[in-house]
Design a protein around this motif. Structure first.
Motif, PDB file in Angstrom:
ATOM      1  N   THR A  30       0.824  -1.203   0.000  1.00  0.00           N
ATOM      2  CA  THR A  30       0.000   0.000   0.000  1.00  0.00           C
ATOM      3  C   THR A  30       0.861   1.258   0.000  1.00  0.00           C
ATOM      4  N   ASN A  34       0.334   4.010  -2.821  1.00  0.00           N
ATOM      5  CA  ASN A  34       0.057   5.404  -2.478  1.00  0.00           C
ATOM      6  C   ASN A  34       0.855   6.367  -3.347  1.00  0.00           C
ATOM      7  N   TYR A  74      -7.510   3.303  -4.121  1.00  0.00           N
ATOM      8  CA  TYR A  74      -6.561   4.291  -3.598  1.00  0.00           C
ATOM      9  C   TYR A  74      -6.987   4.753  -2.209  1.00  0.00           C
ATOM     10  N   SER A  77      -6.199   2.005   0.133  1.00  0.00           N
ATOM     11  CA  SER A  77      -4.760   1.944   0.329  1.00  0.00           C
ATOM     12  C   SER A  77      -4.293   2.995   1.332  1.00  0.00           C
ATOM     13  N   HIS A  80      -5.688   1.944   4.837  1.00  0.00           N
ATOM     14  CA  HIS A  80      -5.002   0.750   5.341  1.00  0.00           C
ATOM     15  C   HIS A  80      -3.571   1.072   5.752  1.00  0.00           C
ATOM     16  N   HIS A  81      -2.878   1.861   4.950  1.00  0.00           N
ATOM     17  CA  HIS A  81      -1.500   2.219   5.262  1.00  0.00           C
ATOM     18  C   HIS A  81      -1.441   3.083   6.530  1.00  0.00           C
TER      19      HIS A  81
END
Length: 128
Positions: A30, A34, A74, A77, A80-81
């Protein structure tokens, strides 16, 4: 004196696959995603600065079903990151975690990232 062979490093066949291992890999993936998603954001901002014509073209592409899918992924991502970073922060600063707590945080990271992404899209895209 005989030369002894160097010991081999363990490999994936030795390790038991765990959720924390999976989330570590996904966290790295991720992070890479990004960068790509941020490039799409820069393209959109550049088109807006360029004028209405280029902005209409970019909005047409981003508004297609494929563009919406990419933007949704996106968003996931990013969320989650971010949650993975918080998880790692907790791991670094909490001493004496009980067995299973790291795995619970990894599962929470996965589930919460999906829930928050759906909430963001529900509030700001689908309902708005």
């Amino acid at each position: 004196m005989p030369v002894r062979p160097r010991p081999l490093s363990p490999h994936l066949q030795i390790y038991r696959w765990t959720i924390t291992m999976s989330m570590s890999i996904v966290h790295r993936a991720t992070g890479i995603a990004n960068y790509v998603g941020t490039a799409f954001l820069v393209i959109w901002l550049g088109a807006a600065a360029w004028g209405q014509g280029p902005l209409d073209v970019v909005n047409l592409v981003y508004g297609s079903w494929f563009g919406q899918l990419v933007l949704f992924l996106y968003t996931w991502s990013l969320v989650h990151h971010m949650l993975g970073g918080i998880r790692h922060f907790i791991w670094d600063f909490i001493q004496g975690m009980e067995p299973g707590q790291r795995e619970m945080l990894a599962w929470a990271n996965l589930v919460l990232s999906v829930v928050l992404t759906l909430a963001i899209w529900t509030i700001f895209v689908w309902v708005a």
